[in-house]
Design an enzyme around this catalytic site. Structure first.
Site, PDB file in Angstrom:
ATOM      1  N   ALA A 108       0.785  -1.234   0.000  1.00 24.36           N
ATOM      2  CA  ALA A 108       0.000   0.000   0.000  1.00 24.36           C
ATOM      3  C   ALA A 108       0.817   1.285   0.000  1.00 24.36           C
ATOM      4  O   ALA A 108       0.284   2.349  -0.314  1.00 24.36           O
ATOM      5  CB  ALA A 108      -0.940   0.010   1.201  1.00 24.36           C
TER       6      ALA A 108
ATOM      7  N   PRO B 241       3.118   4.452  -0.977  1.00 26.96           N
ATOM      8  CA  PRO B 241       2.921   5.419   0.103  1.00 26.96           C
ATOM      9  C   PRO B 241       1.463   5.788   0.376  1.00 26.96           C
ATOM     10  O   PRO B 241       1.194   6.640   1.219  1.00 26.96           O
ATOM     11  CB  PRO B 241       3.694   6.645  -0.386  1.00 26.96           C
ATOM     12  CG  PRO B 241       3.566   6.573  -1.874  1.00 26.96           C
ATOM     13  CD  PRO B 241       3.575   5.098  -2.221  1.00 26.96           C
ATOM     14  N   GLY B 242       0.496   5.173  -0.356  1.00 28.23           N
ATOM     15  CA  GLY B 242      -0.891   5.341   0.063  1.00 28.23           C
ATOM     16  C   GLY B 242      -1.843   5.930  -0.944  1.00 28.23           C
ATOM     17  O   GLY B 242      -3.042   6.047  -0.654  1.00 28.23           O
TER      18      GLY B 242
ATOM     19  N   LYS C   4      -3.029   4.822  -4.030  1.00 28.09           N
ATOM     20  CA  LYS C   4      -4.063   3.885  -4.475  1.00 28.09           C
ATOM     21  C   LYS C   4      -4.914   3.430  -3.308  1.00 28.09           C
ATOM     22  O   LYS C   4      -6.128   3.238  -3.445  1.00 28.09           O
ATOM     23  CB  LYS C   4      -3.424   2.683  -5.174  1.00 28.09           C
ATOM     24  CG  LYS C   4      -2.724   2.999  -6.476  1.00 28.09           C
ATOM     25  CD  LYS C   4      -2.241   1.720  -7.146  1.00 28.09           C
ATOM     26  CE  LYS C   4      -1.340   2.032  -8.324  1.00 28.09           C
ATOM     27  NZ  LYS C   4      -0.041   2.593  -7.886  1.00 28.09           N
TER      28      LYS C   4
ATOM     29  N   GLU D  77       1.550  -2.655   4.435  1.00 30.99           N
ATOM     30  CA  GLU D  77       2.818  -2.142   3.904  1.00 30.99           C
ATOM     31  C   GLU D  77       3.943  -2.667   4.781  1.00 30.99           C
ATOM     32  O   GLU D  77       3.890  -2.570   6.011  1.00 30.99           O
ATOM     33  CB  GLU D  77       2.818  -0.613   3.891  1.00 30.99           C
ATOM     34  CG  GLU D  77       4.154   0.033   3.607  1.00 30.99           C
ATOM     35  CD  GLU D  77       4.795  -0.418   2.305  1.00 30.99           C
ATOM     36  OE1 GLU D  77       6.019  -0.705   2.326  1.00 30.99           O
ATOM     37  OE2 GLU D  77       4.084  -0.487   1.287  1.00 30.99           O
TER      38      GLU D  77
ATOM     39  N   ASP E  98       4.533  -7.914   6.056  1.00 31.22           N
ATOM     40  CA  ASP E  98       5.233  -8.410   4.877  1.00 31.22           C
ATOM     41  C   ASP E  98       4.237  -9.187   4.021  1.00 31.22           C
ATOM     42  O   ASP E  98       3.703 -10.212   4.463  1.00 31.22           O
ATOM     43  CB  ASP E  98       6.390  -9.306   5.312  1.00 31.22           C
ATOM     44  CG  ASP E  98       7.233  -9.800   4.139  1.00 31.22           C
ATOM     45  OD1 ASP E  98       6.794  -9.664   2.983  1.00 31.22           O
ATOM     46  OD2 ASP E  98       8.323 -10.334   4.402  1.00 31.22           O
TER      47      ASP E  98
ATOM     48  N   ASP F  66       0.307  -3.938  -6.082  1.00 26.67           N
ATOM     49  CA  ASP F  66       1.125  -3.028  -6.893  1.00 26.67           C
ATOM     50  C   ASP F  66       2.563  -3.239  -6.431  1.00 26.67           C
ATOM     51  O   ASP F  66       3.028  -2.609  -5.495  1.00 26.67           O
ATOM     52  CB  ASP F  66       0.667  -1.586  -6.685  1.00 26.67           C
ATOM     53  CG  ASP F  66       1.439  -0.598  -7.527  1.00 26.67           C
ATOM     54  OD1 ASP F  66       2.272  -1.036  -8.348  1.00 26.67           O
ATOM     55  OD2 ASP F  66       1.226   0.614  -7.362  1.00 26.67           O
TER      56      ASP F  66
ATOM     57  N   CYS G   5       4.557  -0.232 -11.895  1.00 23.21           N
ATOM     58  CA  CYS G   5       4.865   1.011 -12.602  1.00 23.21           C
ATOM     59  C   CYS G   5       6.113   0.786 -13.451  1.00 23.21           C
ATOM     60  O   CYS G   5       7.088   1.526 -13.377  1.00 23.21           O
ATOM     61  CB  CYS G   5       5.073   2.157 -11.624  1.00 23.21           C
ATOM     62  SG  CYS G   5       5.148   3.762 -12.473  1.00 23.21           S
TER      63      CYS G   5
END
Length: 472
Positions: free
Chosen positions: A289, A291-292, A294, A313, A339, A356, A409
């Site tokens: 998640a 840095p937040g 999405k 995260e 994790d 992601d 990405c």
């Protein structure tokens, strides 16, 4: 005493102190941070600019010039290195890094801006006198005078190999990307020369600032009332700020009701949220998640349906960023430091799962131009086991009939289709869903069923998305 010894000596020129230029000193400091500490310019530059404004040294024009000097130099670093190498009498690796930073700043002013030649050279030499000393400033002056003898096109004819002899190396020098990155992007994009050149050019353009209106907390209509705001291209929650727009000046952003988020990231979250389900739709997971961005959009979408988001995260400090991004969300959510390869939740818990995964970031080179010089082909081998492990966790975590979104990405095939194909080969109880109908109105999405977005085709980061249903 000879006649010559009786002649009066010419008085020595008085020493002139170097002129300190706050704009170029700041740009140099930012480049040194990127080089010395592996920092990212988009994290280093804002506090430097803020400090300069607080001291009264900067106005808006100064900040704009400093930003252009930093990002322009980083984007074109490969091209400028080739030009500078042709103008020095030693291997570029033997030039001290601070000297090379000053030379690169000077080369960008000469070849990449409209700053007059004399001003570009003299400002770089003055910078060298301040940060390097008078001796090395003479070297900077000599090199930049050679650089100034040609414009950019003239230099590219000299330093780039002909396209017909070595297409990838030609594109690497002309468009300032490492050769291996050019090769990887071309493999993923397919097609001929025009497409890859358009993509590489898009990587070197300054990206727009895109905002997201978080559902239930802000609307695109509210954001569009801001000066310099225009609608997003594809996401109903996206608003773009024209050049010069400052996100921090938008009340909804300051209050956390909206955020800065590339439209490609918004589309990934929207596609997962829109995928058809069989059965319940109560529990969602964002398994990577930080840095937040999405997670905040998913939490808002989940709240509208009465669903709960768990945002996980691994890194505690990044989990803190996620918690900040989700603060004030109207519906139930939870943020944990965990994790994703050793999850604390039970298998089959979730209806929707987003992974992601960590990747090389080659899809965001517009925003982090220095990443292209920092990454190496061997990084792919380092990420591969983690990416596969996280996708396997996602498939274990979703219930039968639920949907997993695997996103990166990066458009590199080793991080996208290769990962999905390898994992699904061992998971016969899964099927790929055609993601294209879940991005309505977005053109050029290829043959599917997965989706690859592109800067030059969609104006987004090069986000990849595969949607997978667990069938048994």
């Amino acid at each position: 005493m000879s006649e010559q010894s009786r002649r009066p000596r010419k008085p020595a020129k008085p020493y002139r102190r170097p002129q300190k230029d706050p704009v170029r000193i700041l740009a140099f400091e930012a480049l040194r941070a990127v080089d010395e500490r592996d920092a990212y310019a988009n994290l280093v530059l804002p506090p430097l600019l803020r400090k300069a404004r607080e001291k009264g040294d900067f106005d808006a024009r100064d900040a704009a010039l400093a930003t252009e000097l930093v990002y322009g130099t980083l984007r074109r670093q490969g091209t400028y290195d080739a030009v500078i190498a042709a103008c020095v009498d030693r291997p570029l690796g033997e030039v001290d890094p601070p000297v090379l930073d000053v030379l690169s700043l000077g080369a960008h002013q000469l070849l990449g801006t409209r700053i007059p030649t004399h001003a570009a050279v003299s400002s770089a030499v003055e910078l060298a006198r301040v940060v390097l000393g008078d001796g090395r400033a003479k070297f900077v002056n000599a090199v930049l005078r050679k650089v100034a003898q040609e414009d950019l096109d003239g230099w590219l004819e000299k330093v780039a190999p002909p396209y017909d002899e070595d297409p990838e190396d030609h594109l690497a020098v002309v468009h300032s990307h490492p050769r291996w990155v050019v090769s990887a992007l071309w493999d993923s994009l397919g097609g001929g020369r025009a497409g890859i050149e358009d993509l590489l050019e898009a990587d070197n353009e300054r990206p727009e600032v895109t905002l997201v209106a978080r559902p239930g907390r802000a609307t695109a209509e509210e954001l569009l009332r801001e000066e310099a705001a225009v609608p997003g291209r594809w996401s109903p929650y996206a608003v773009r700020l024209a050049e010069g727009g400052e996100p921090g000046a938008v009340p909804a952003v300051r209050e956390g009701r909206a955020g800065v988020q590339d439209e490609g990231s918004q589309l990934v979250a929207l596609a997962l949220a829109g995928a058809p389900l069989e059965g319940s739709d109560r529990m969602w997971l964002d398994g990577c998640a930080g840095p937040g961005g999405k997670a905040a959009l998913l939490a808002a979408l989940a709240a509208e349906r009465g669903a709960t988001l768990l945002a996980a995260e691994k890194q505690p400090h990044r989990a803190g960023l996620v918690a900040r991004a989700l603060a004030g969300n109207p519906g139930p959510y939870q943020v944990i430091a965990a994790d994703g390869t050793r999850p604390p939740w039970r298998p089959g818990t979730f209806d929707r799962v987003l992974m992601d995964v960590p990747c090389t970031g080659l899809g965001a080179l517009r925003r982090r131009p220095e990443a292209r010089w920092r990454r190496r082909p061997e990084d792919l081998d380092n990420f591969a086991p983690l990416q596969r492990a996280l996708l396997r966790t996602a498939l274990d975590s979703v219930r039968v009939g639920g949907v997993v979104g695997y996103a990166t990405c990066s458009p590199h095939l080793a991080e996208t289709r290769a990962v999905v194909a390898d994992v699904l080969k061992q998971r016969p109880e899964t099927e790929l869903i055609d993601a294209r109908p879940l991005l309505p109105g977005v053109p050029a999405l290829g043959e599917g069923p997965d989706v690859q977005l592109w800067p030059h085709l969609h104006g987004t980061d090069a986000m990849y998305l595969a949607l997978i249903r667990r069938t048994a």
